[in-house]
Structure formats: structure tokens, C-alpha cells
Design a protein around this motif. Structure first.
Motif, PDB file in Angstrom:
ATOM      1  N   GLY A  36      -5.403   2.076  12.667  1.00 29.51           N
ATOM      2  CA  GLY A  36      -6.113   2.928  13.613  1.00 29.51           C
ATOM      3  C   GLY A  36      -6.321   4.324  13.050  1.00 29.51           C
ATOM      4  N   GLN A  37      -7.389   4.976  13.483  1.00 29.52           N
ATOM      5  CA  GLN A  37      -7.764   6.272  12.935  1.00 29.52           C
ATOM      6  C   GLN A  37      -7.203   7.458  13.725  1.00 29.52           C
ATOM      7  N   VAL A  38      -6.550   7.182  14.853  1.00 34.15           N
ATOM      8  CA  VAL A  38      -5.995   8.241  15.682  1.00 34.15           C
ATOM      9  C   VAL A  38      -4.489   8.082  15.730  1.00 34.15           C
ATOM     10  N   GLN A  43       1.723   2.415  18.202  1.00 34.11           N
ATOM     11  CA  GLN A  43       0.613   1.887  17.415  1.00 34.11           C
ATOM     12  C   GLN A  43      -0.482   1.371  18.349  1.00 34.11           C
ATOM     13  N   PHE A  44      -1.706   1.338  17.832  1.00 31.37           N
ATOM     14  CA  PHE A  44      -2.788   0.686  18.559  1.00 31.37           C
ATOM     15  C   PHE A  44      -2.495  -0.804  18.686  1.00 31.37           C
ATOM     16  N   CYS A  45      -3.068  -1.438  19.691  1.00 28.24           N
ATOM     17  CA  CYS A  45      -2.899  -2.877  19.881  1.00 28.24           C
ATOM     18  C   CYS A  45      -3.990  -3.648  19.145  1.00 28.24           C
ATOM     19  N   LYS A  46      -3.576  -4.660  18.440  1.00 29.45           N
ATOM     20  CA  LYS A  46      -4.536  -5.584  17.834  1.00 29.45           C
ATOM     21  C   LYS A  46      -5.190  -6.415  18.938  1.00 29.45           C
ATOM     22  N   ASP A  47      -6.421  -6.784  18.728  1.00 29.20           N
ATOM     23  CA  ASP A  47      -7.109  -7.668  19.668  1.00 29.20           C
ATOM     24  C   ASP A  47      -6.278  -8.950  19.807  1.00 29.20           C
ATOM     25  N   PRO A  48      -5.842  -9.316  21.030  1.00 24.84           N
ATOM     26  CA  PRO A  48      -5.013 -10.518  21.206  1.00 24.84           C
ATOM     27  C   PRO A  48      -5.624 -11.775  20.612  1.00 24.84           C
ATOM     28  N   ALA A  68      23.653  -1.768  -5.732  1.00 27.24           N
ATOM     29  CA  ALA A  68      23.929  -1.089  -7.006  1.00 27.24           C
ATOM     30  C   ALA A  68      23.291   0.297  -6.982  1.00 27.24           C
ATOM     31  N   ASN A  69      23.864   1.185  -6.205  1.00 29.64           N
ATOM     32  CA  ASN A  69      23.373   2.555  -6.080  1.00 29.64           C
ATOM     33  C   ASN A  69      24.568   3.462  -5.798  1.00 29.64           C
ATOM     34  N   PRO A  70      24.396   4.775  -5.842  1.00 28.57           N
ATOM     35  CA  PRO A  70      25.547   5.682  -5.670  1.00 28.57           C
ATOM     36  C   PRO A  70      26.294   5.512  -4.346  1.00 28.57           C
ATOM     37  N   LEU A  71      25.626   5.027  -3.307  1.00 28.88           N
ATOM     38  CA  LEU A  71      26.285   4.848  -2.011  1.00 28.88           C
ATOM     39  C   LEU A  71      27.022   3.525  -1.903  1.00 28.88           C
ATOM     40  N   GLY A  72      26.588   2.539  -2.699  1.00 30.49           N
ATOM     41  CA  GLY A  72      27.198   1.216  -2.600  1.00 30.49           C
ATOM     42  C   GLY A  72      26.819   0.495  -1.326  1.00 30.49           C
ATOM     43  N   SER A  73      25.643   0.791  -0.781  1.00 26.67           N
ATOM     44  CA  SER A  73      25.175   0.108   0.420  1.00 26.67           C
ATOM     45  C   SER A  73      23.664   0.002   0.389  1.00 26.67           C
ATOM     46  N   LYS A  74      23.132  -0.908   1.223  1.00 24.93           N
ATOM     47  CA  LYS A  74      21.692  -1.071   1.317  1.00 24.93           C
ATOM     48  C   LYS A  74      21.335  -1.527   2.724  1.00 24.93           C
ATOM     49  N   VAL A  75      20.398  -0.805   3.344  1.00 28.09           N
ATOM     50  CA  VAL A  75      19.912  -1.163   4.663  1.00 28.09           C
ATOM     51  C   VAL A  75      18.565  -1.869   4.519  1.00 28.09           C
ATOM     52  N   THR A  76      18.445  -3.055   5.113  1.00 27.34           N
ATOM     53  CA  THR A  76      17.182  -3.781   5.156  1.00 27.34           C
ATOM     54  C   THR A  76      16.660  -3.727   6.588  1.00 27.34           C
ATOM     55  N   PRO A  77      15.661  -2.868   6.870  1.00 23.19           N
ATOM     56  CA  PRO A  77      15.202  -2.691   8.253  1.00 23.19           C
ATOM     57  C   PRO A  77      14.254  -3.804   8.690  1.00 23.19           C
ATOM     58  N   VAL A  78      14.281  -4.094   9.967  1.00 19.88           N
ATOM     59  CA  VAL A  78      13.309  -4.993  10.582  1.00 19.88           C
ATOM     60  C   VAL A  78      12.821  -4.307  11.846  1.00 19.88           C
ATOM     61  N   ASN A  79      11.848  -3.405  11.668  1.00 22.50           N
ATOM     62  CA  ASN A  79      11.292  -2.681  12.811  1.00 22.50           C
ATOM     63  C   ASN A  79       9.793  -2.958  12.888  1.00 22.50           C
ATOM     64  N   VAL A  80       9.067  -2.136  13.612  1.00 23.17           N
ATOM     65  CA  VAL A  80       7.649  -2.406  13.821  1.00 23.17           C
ATOM     66  C   VAL A  80       6.860  -2.365  12.521  1.00 23.17           C
ATOM     67  N   ALA A  81       7.379  -1.706  11.507  1.00 18.44           N
ATOM     68  CA  ALA A  81       6.698  -1.691  10.205  1.00 18.44           C
ATOM     69  C   ALA A  81       6.746  -3.057   9.540  1.00 18.44           C
ATOM     70  N   GLN A  82       7.808  -3.840   9.816  1.00 16.13           N
ATOM     71  CA  GLN A  82       7.940  -5.173   9.235  1.00 16.13           C
ATOM     72  C   GLN A  82       7.418  -6.266  10.176  1.00 16.13           C
ATOM     73  N   ILE A  83       7.564  -6.081  11.491  1.00 11.67           N
ATOM     74  CA  ILE A  83       7.092  -7.058  12.484  1.00 11.67           C
ATOM     75  C   ILE A  83       6.167  -6.318  13.449  1.00 11.67           C
ATOM     76  N   PRO A  84       4.878  -6.379  13.252  1.00 12.10           N
ATOM     77  CA  PRO A  84       3.956  -5.648  14.131  1.00 12.10           C
ATOM     78  C   PRO A  84       4.097  -6.014  15.604  1.00 12.10           C
ATOM     79  N   GLY A  85       4.542  -7.253  15.877  1.00  9.27           N
ATOM     80  CA  GLY A  85       4.705  -7.693  17.254  1.00  9.27           C
ATOM     81  C   GLY A  85       5.793  -6.973  18.014  1.00  9.27           C
ATOM     82  N   ASN A  87       5.828  -3.856  18.470  1.00 10.00           N
ATOM     83  CA  ASN A  87       5.222  -2.690  19.097  1.00 10.00           C
ATOM     84  C   ASN A  87       5.327  -2.761  20.620  1.00 10.00           C
ATOM     85  N   THR A  88       5.862  -1.707  21.225  1.00  8.80           N
ATOM     86  CA  THR A  88       6.100  -1.521  22.669  1.00  8.80           C
ATOM     87  C   THR A  88       7.264  -2.325  23.214  1.00  8.80           C
ATOM     88  N   LEU A  89       7.942  -3.143  22.402  1.00  4.65           N
ATOM     89  CA  LEU A  89       9.000  -3.993  22.936  1.00  4.65           C
ATOM     90  C   LEU A  89      10.362  -3.313  22.960  1.00  4.65           C
TER      91      LEU A  89
END
Length: 219
Positions: A36-38, A43-48, A68-85, A87-89
């Protein structure tokens, strides 16, 4: 007149509570349309008609993150950036992997409460209450234990065992955000003036300069 004032007060309180987290959906779903341009709050809704099963799907959370990094940890996110569905939930998740002695450093989720479940290993976790008490609340968690971090409070997790550890976090926002305290304070771009930080932390400017010269990685 008095009854009307009570009613208006109740209505105002109800509205404020309703707006305290992600907005409630007014339809079955609103799959994010990231092109979306605005800029909007969400996020804007995709046409159903163009929505597919893949808009509600993410694969790979069974795969360990690279610790294998200085913190010794890694977060794998699963938010709206990974699952567009999502959005708004008003919900998202993350997998957190820890090497021995690994740390998910003190951080804040400005838009979501977190509930953490330990799948493997032992974690030492905690959060800090707000000013002026600043009380540290901690707990050692074993496999199957669950702990809650209230929205907006600084919290952390550290591997307290001898092997690897894994946890799954659920958060009460499609996009809870992360503010890692050390990164924000000492790794801001442009940097915060060293005299400001020296006074804030009650240390010499040379200590601040050293910290600001370090590489601050996002987890």
C-alpha cells in the motif's frame, strides 16, 4: 444529569480499554497487503478474493536458530511480517534458541504482553517493574514451565543450564515491536551525546565512548 455523567464516564473508560491493544477485526480476516502507498496503523487489507492458504501459513519454526553470535541466542519471529493473515488479529509468536549461557538481553515489547513456554532446557528469566519501585521479578524455568512478561516492561531470558535451550513466546500483538535496551542507548544513530549518557549512568565519558564504539546486534 448525574446518571448521564456516570454513563459518559463509563463510555470513555470502555473506549480507552478497547483501544489499549491491537484493533479488533470487523470481518473474518484482513490479510496484510504490504504494498500500500499510504502509511497506516497496521496494514491495508488484501482483496478477500485474492487471499490464499499461504497468507495464514509459516514453515520452519522447527528449525533451530543460529546462536553463533556474541549473545548466544537467536529469536525467530512469526508476526504479521511473516504471516500476513495475522493483520488485525492481535497475536504473534517467536521461537527463541539459546546456546549454553546464551542471553536474550534486556528488552521491551512496546505493543504486546509476552507469554513464554520452555520447550527444552533451563531458563533464568525476569522483568523489572516501572519507576519508582524498579523491582526485579525473576524465576528459574524448566521444560514445560510458563512465564508472563507484562507489556512495556524491561525483561530478559538467560540459559541457566549446561545444554541448549528452546522456548516459544506468544505475544498479544500482530507486531509487538522490540526495543533492546543496550542497542537503543549505546547504538543509536546518530549516537546520544556522551555527556548525556555519562550523567544518566553516573560513569566517565570514556566508558560511554567505549560502549558506543561496540557493535550492537539486533537479536
Amino acid at each position: 444529569m448525574t446518571n448521564m455523567l456516570y454513563f459518559m464516564g463509563f463510555l470513555a473508560l470502555s473506549c480507552s480499554l478497547a483501544l489499549a491493544s491491537d484493533p479488533s477485526p470487523l470481518q473474518d480476516f484482513c490479510v496484510a497487503a504490504p504494498n500500500g502507498q499510504v502509511f497506516v496503523n497496521g496494514q491495508f487489507c488484501k482483496d478477500p478474493k485474492h487471499v490464499t492458504e499461504n497468507d495464514f501459513f509459516f514453515s520452519g519454526l522447527n528449525n533451530p536458530g543460529n546462536t553463533a553470535n556474541p549473545l548466544g541466542s537467536k529469536v525467530t519471529p512469526v508476526n504479521v511480517a511473516q504471516i500476513p493473515g495475522l493483520n488485525t488479529l492481535g497475536i504473534s509468536a517467536a521461537r527463541i534458541d539459546f546456546a549454553p549461557y546464551g542471553l536474550n538481553p534486556p528488552h521491551i515489547h512496546p505493543r504486546g504482553t509476552e507469554i513464554l513456554t520452555v520447550l527444552e532446557g533451563t531458563l533464568f528469566v525476569g522483568f523489572i517493574t516501572s519507576n519508582t519501585e524498579n523491582r526485579l521479578v525473576t524465576k528459574v524455568l524448566q521444560k514445560g514451565d510458563v512465564f508472563v512478561f507484562p507489556q512495556g516492561l524491561i525483561h530478559f531470558q538467560r540459559n541457566a543450564g549446561y545444554g541448549n535451550a528452546v522456548a516459544i513466546a506468544a505475544l498479544s500483538s500482530q507486531n509487538p515491536g522490540v526495543i533492546t535496551v543496550a542497542n537503543s542507548v549505546f547504538g543509536s544513530k546518530p549516537p546520544i551525546a556522551d555527556d548525556v549518557l555519562a550523567k544518566a549512568f553516573q560513569v566517565d565519558k570514556s566508558v560511554v565512548d567505549h560502549l558506543q564504539s561496540q557493535f550492537w546486534m539486533d537479536n
